[in-house]
Design a protein around this motif. Structure first.
Motif, PDB file in Angstrom:
ATOM      1  N   GLY A  10      21.372  -1.135 -10.130  1.00 17.67           N
ATOM      2  CA  GLY A  10      21.450  -1.551 -11.528  1.00 17.67           C
ATOM      3  C   GLY A  10      20.220  -1.217 -12.354  1.00 17.67           C
ATOM      4  O   GLY A  10      20.170  -1.530 -13.545  1.00 17.67           O
ATOM      5  N   GLY A  11      19.208  -0.624 -11.733  1.00 17.78           N
ATOM      6  CA  GLY A  11      18.009  -0.256 -12.475  1.00 17.78           C
ATOM      7  C   GLY A  11      17.013  -1.386 -12.642  1.00 17.78           C
ATOM      8  O   GLY A  11      16.052  -1.258 -13.413  1.00 17.78           O
ATOM      9  N   GLY A  12      17.195  -2.490 -11.936  1.00 17.39           N
ATOM     10  CA  GLY A  12      16.238  -3.588 -12.000  1.00 17.39           C
ATOM     11  C   GLY A  12      14.890  -3.205 -11.417  1.00 17.39           C
ATOM     12  O   GLY A  12      13.846  -3.709 -11.835  1.00 17.39           O
ATOM     13  N   VAL A  13      14.915  -2.304 -10.421  1.00 17.77           N
ATOM     14  CA  VAL A  13      13.692  -1.716  -9.867  1.00 17.77           C
ATOM     15  C   VAL A  13      13.905  -0.210  -9.756  1.00 17.77           C
ATOM     16  O   VAL A  13      15.035   0.268  -9.603  1.00 17.77           O
ATOM     17  N   ASP A  14      12.814   0.533  -9.836  1.00 25.48           N
ATOM     18  CA  ASP A  14      12.894   1.993  -9.732  1.00 25.48           C
ATOM     19  C   ASP A  14      12.782   2.450  -8.286  1.00 25.48           C
ATOM     20  O   ASP A  14      13.377   3.451  -7.891  1.00 25.48           O
ATOM     21  N   LEU A  15      12.010   1.706  -7.508  1.00 21.59           N
ATOM     22  CA  LEU A  15      11.900   1.930  -6.070  1.00 21.59           C
ATOM     23  C   LEU A  15      11.873   0.559  -5.404  1.00 21.59           C
ATOM     24  O   LEU A  15      11.500  -0.437  -6.040  1.00 21.59           O
TER      25      LEU A  15
ATOM     26  N   GLU B 123       0.825  -1.213   0.000  1.00 24.88           N
ATOM     27  CA  GLU B 123       0.000   0.000   0.000  1.00 24.88           C
ATOM     28  C   GLU B 123       0.861   1.265   0.000  1.00 24.88           C
ATOM     29  O   GLU B 123       0.526   2.251  -0.665  1.00 24.88           O
ATOM     30  N   ILE B 124       1.957   1.243   0.731  1.00 28.96           N
ATOM     31  CA  ILE B 124       2.880   2.387   0.698  1.00 28.96           C
ATOM     32  C   ILE B 124       3.392   2.596  -0.732  1.00 28.96           C
ATOM     33  O   ILE B 124       3.457   3.722  -1.239  1.00 28.96           O
ATOM     34  N   ALA B 125       3.734   1.499  -1.392  1.00 27.75           N
ATOM     35  CA  ALA B 125       4.211   1.578  -2.779  1.00 27.75           C
ATOM     36  C   ALA B 125       3.146   2.156  -3.700  1.00 27.75           C
ATOM     37  O   ALA B 125       3.433   2.992  -4.569  1.00 27.75           O
ATOM     38  N   ARG B 126       1.906   1.728  -3.517  1.00 17.25           N
ATOM     39  CA  ARG B 126       0.819   2.199  -4.388  1.00 17.25           C
ATOM     40  C   ARG B 126       0.541   3.679  -4.196  1.00 17.25           C
ATOM     41  O   ARG B 126       0.289   4.405  -5.159  1.00 17.25           O
ATOM     42  N   MET B 127       0.562   4.140  -2.950  1.00 19.81           N
ATOM     43  CA  MET B 127       0.287   5.560  -2.726  1.00 19.81           C
ATOM     44  C   MET B 127       1.398   6.452  -3.268  1.00 19.81           C
ATOM     45  O   MET B 127       1.135   7.532  -3.822  1.00 19.81           O
ATOM     46  N   ILE B 128       2.635   5.999  -3.149  1.00 19.35           N
ATOM     47  CA  ILE B 128       3.751   6.761  -3.718  1.00 19.35           C
ATOM     48  C   ILE B 128       3.653   6.782  -5.240  1.00 19.35           C
ATOM     49  O   ILE B 128       3.816   7.837  -5.880  1.00 19.35           O
ATOM     50  N   ALA B 129       3.372   5.624  -5.839  1.00 20.88           N
ATOM     51  CA  ALA B 129       3.249   5.538  -7.294  1.00 20.88           C
ATOM     52  C   ALA B 129       2.152   6.462  -7.809  1.00 20.88           C
ATOM     53  O   ALA B 129       2.309   7.122  -8.847  1.00 20.88           O
ATOM     54  N   ALA B 130       1.021   6.531  -7.079  1.00 21.78           N
ATOM     55  CA  ALA B 130      -0.080   7.400  -7.494  1.00 21.78           C
ATOM     56  C   ALA B 130       0.348   8.861  -7.518  1.00 21.78           C
ATOM     57  O   ALA B 130       0.018   9.606  -8.457  1.00 21.78           O
ATOM     58  N   ASP B 131       1.112   9.280  -6.515  1.00 27.43           N
ATOM     59  CA  ASP B 131       1.587  10.668  -6.477  1.00 27.43           C
ATOM     60  C   ASP B 131       2.590  10.959  -7.581  1.00 27.43           C
ATOM     61  O   ASP B 131       2.742  12.115  -8.002  1.00 27.43           O
ATOM     62  N   LEU B 132       3.275   9.906  -8.047  1.00 26.84           N
ATOM     63  CA  LEU B 132       4.232  10.074  -9.145  1.00 26.84           C
ATOM     64  C   LEU B 132       3.569   9.946 -10.517  1.00 26.84           C
ATOM     65  O   LEU B 132       4.245  10.026 -11.547  1.00 26.84           O
ATOM     66  N   GLY B 133       2.242   9.711 -10.532  1.00 24.12           N
ATOM     67  CA  GLY B 133       1.511   9.680 -11.787  1.00 24.12           C
ATOM     68  C   GLY B 133       1.222   8.311 -12.361  1.00 24.12           C
ATOM     69  O   GLY B 133       0.802   8.195 -13.515  1.00 24.12           O
ATOM     70  N   PHE B 134       1.378   7.254 -11.551  1.00 18.60           N
ATOM     71  CA  PHE B 134       1.187   5.896 -12.057  1.00 18.60           C
ATOM     72  C   PHE B 134      -0.043   5.254 -11.424  1.00 18.60           C
ATOM     73  O   PHE B 134      -0.142   5.159 -10.197  1.00 18.60           O
ATOM     74  N   ASP B 135      -0.979   4.825 -12.285  1.00 16.27           N
ATOM     75  CA  ASP B 135      -2.135   4.104 -11.772  1.00 16.27           C
ATOM     76  C   ASP B 135      -1.776   2.630 -11.607  1.00 16.27           C
ATOM     77  O   ASP B 135      -0.656   2.202 -11.936  1.00 16.27           O
ATOM     78  N   GLU B 136      -2.738   1.850 -11.099  1.00 19.09           N
ATOM     79  CA  GLU B 136      -2.475   0.442 -10.800  1.00 19.09           C
ATOM     80  C   GLU B 136      -2.015  -0.341 -12.022  1.00 19.09           C
ATOM     81  O   GLU B 136      -1.170  -1.233 -11.923  1.00 19.09           O
ATOM     82  N   ALA B 137      -2.556   0.009 -13.186  1.00 18.58           N
ATOM     83  CA  ALA B 137      -2.209  -0.715 -14.410  1.00 18.58           C
ATOM     84  C   ALA B 137      -0.781  -0.436 -14.867  1.00 18.58           C
ATOM     85  O   ALA B 137      -0.238  -1.173 -15.694  1.00 18.58           O
ATOM     86  N   HIS B 138      -0.178   0.598 -14.311  1.00 21.64           N
ATOM     87  CA  HIS B 138       1.182   0.970 -14.720  1.00 21.64           C
ATOM     88  C   HIS B 138       2.185   0.816 -13.581  1.00 21.64           C
ATOM     89  O   HIS B 138       3.208   1.484 -13.540  1.00 21.64           O
ATOM     90  N   ILE B 139       1.840  -0.068 -12.631  1.00 26.04           N
ATOM     91  CA  ILE B 139       2.766  -0.454 -11.564  1.00 26.04           C
ATOM     92  C   ILE B 139       3.132  -1.916 -11.772  1.00 26.04           C
ATOM     93  O   ILE B 139       2.260  -2.772 -11.869  1.00 26.04           O
ATOM     94  N   LYS B 140       4.405  -2.187 -11.839  1.00 25.24           N
ATOM     95  CA  LYS B 140       4.880  -3.565 -11.929  1.00 25.24           C
ATOM     96  C   LYS B 140       5.597  -3.907 -10.632  1.00 25.24           C
ATOM     97  O   LYS B 140       6.619  -3.307 -10.302  1.00 25.24           O
ATOM     98  N   PHE B 141       5.036  -4.870  -9.883  1.00 24.13           N
ATOM     99  CA  PHE B 141       5.694  -5.312  -8.667  1.00 24.13           C
ATOM    100  C   PHE B 141       6.663  -6.441  -8.993  1.00 24.13           C
ATOM    101  O   PHE B 141       6.334  -7.352  -9.758  1.00 24.13           O
ATOM    102  N   LYS B 142       7.825  -6.366  -8.387  1.00 21.49           N
ATOM    103  CA  LYS B 142       8.870  -7.358  -8.642  1.00 21.49           C
ATOM    104  C   LYS B 142       9.365  -7.910  -7.305  1.00 21.49           C
ATOM    105  O   LYS B 142       9.784  -7.146  -6.429  1.00 21.49           O
ATOM    106  N   THR B 143       9.307  -9.206  -7.153  1.00 23.39           N
ATOM    107  CA  THR B 143       9.788  -9.831  -5.926  1.00 23.39           C
ATOM    108  C   THR B 143      11.313  -9.850  -5.930  1.00 23.39           C
ATOM    109  O   THR B 143      11.933 -10.382  -6.849  1.00 23.39           O
ATOM    110  N   VAL B 144      11.891  -9.261  -4.883  1.00 21.08           N
ATOM    111  CA  VAL B 144      13.352  -9.179  -4.777  1.00 21.08           C
ATOM    112  C   VAL B 144      13.774  -9.691  -3.403  1.00 21.08           C
ATOM    113  O   VAL B 144      13.302  -9.173  -2.383  1.00 21.08           O
TER     114      VAL B 144
END
Length: 343
Positions: free
Chosen positions: A166-171, A134-155
């Motif tokens: 290395g740029g594998g994830v943005d946040l 949820e923290i990730a989603r709220m930050i992404a929304a403020d940066l202009g990304f809706d749910e369809a434009h968020i890619k979650f990556k298990t690290v």
């Protein structure tokens, strides 16, 4: 009622009914036929009752038993709904190399998948849930990304700095403790939460705190701060075992391979809730773990934008709503969020 089609007026031809059918051949005497017909009716009634029982049982087992279990409180009550976040369609982060690369595209956010209440991926539905999510989603929304434009990556823990640098994830948002050693490789926004290292043990364990760990086997995640701390001589553990994820540590605890699992109390409470009555959190934190959002080093503009997002959602009440709908389900009231460190 759950029955989707009419029941047959007679039971399936099982070996028993087949044998009874044979017994009603014309060569039987009248008294034999009467007895056999009564027996056939008894079998038929039993078969219909069995069919109804099976159907009723099936009606109560719709879906996988694991579906969304991480999204529901342990007492079976409906969980509070997670908030929705308004997308800032005019978002722009000037002088941010990372944002320039992803603007108008997709943001990739690293997180965990095996931490109920914090970062969890349902193995059946692939749905992500938890406070970190949820923290990730709220930050992404403020940066202009809706749910369809968020890619979650298990690290996994040991790969976080490498993936960010290395740029594998943005946040990266995944129970990520801010410390000076990591700041040599990456930057942090936040903190957005402060946890404490604790112990998960069997319900009948004699371990009551870190002072009882001498000679014990303890498990934690590879590359994690709790693993590093529990190796300190003052705890005197016989073995500090590293695993690729906390779920594997919990499995070892249940099987008796280790005596305790150690990590942040927020994570352990989720596992205790999943194994209610079998496992418990000791409840004596012996550290402070400020959780931050990992991002590329020296991207000051992006760090400032993420800090602004965290503060905005704390003030709006979204932070508390997200807490209540995730780790708050364990019964712990939401604390006051920590002050953001704008270093």
């Amino acid at each position: 009622m759950c029955i989707t089609g009419p029941l047959s007026s007679s039971p399936p031809l099982t070996p028993v009914t087949a044998a009874l059918t044979a017994l009603t051949a014309p060569q039987l005497l009248p008294t034999q036929r009467m007895f056999t017909m009564k027996l056939r009716k008894t079998v038929a009634a039993a078969a219909v009752a069995l069919a109804l029982t099976t159907a009723a049982t099936a009606c109560g087992k719709s879906g996988s038993p694991d579906d969304d279990k991480a999204d529901k409180p342990g007492d079976g009550k409906s969980a509070p709904a997670v908030p929705t976040y308004k997308v800032n369609t005019a978002a722009d982060v000037k002088d941010s190399p990372v944002f320039d690369r992803i603007k108008g595209k997709t943001i990739t956010i690293g997180t965990k998948a095996d931490q109920p209440g914090m970062g969890y991926e349902n193995p059946t539905s692939k749905k992500r849930s938890g406070f970190d999510v949820e923290i990730a989603r709220m930050i992404a929304a403020d940066l202009g990304f809706d749910e369809a434009h968020i890619k979650f990556k298990t690290v996994p823990s040991e790969a976080r700095e490498t993936q960010i640098a290395g740029g594998g994830v943005d946040l990266y948002v995944g129970t990520y403790t801010i410390n000076d050693e990591r700041k040599k490789q990456i930057d942090f926004a936040g903190p957005y939460y402060v946890a404490g290292q604790d112990l998960l043990v069997k319900a009948d364990s004699s371990i009551k705190g870190p002072d009882d760990l001498k000679g014990k086997k303890v498990c934690s995640a590879t590359g994690s701060t709790p693993l590093k701390r529990i190796k300190e001589p003052k705890y005197g553990v016989a073995e500090a075992k590293a695993q690729q994820g906390y779920q594997l540590c919990v499995q070892e605890l249940v099987s008796g391979t280790v005596d305790a699992v150690t990590t942040d109390d927020t994570i352990l409470k989720g596992y205790a809730a999943e194994n209610k009555g079998a496992l418990k959190v000791v409840g004596k934190p012996f550290s402070q773990e400020p959780y931050g959002v990992g991002l590329k080093k020296d991207d000051k503009a992006l760090r400032e934008a993420v800090n602004n997002a965290i503060e905005a959602h704390e003030k709006s009440g979204d932070w508390k709503k997200a807490y209540d709908a995730t780790i708050g389900l364990a019964g712990n009231p939401a604390p006051n969020p920590p002050a953001v460190d704008r270093y």
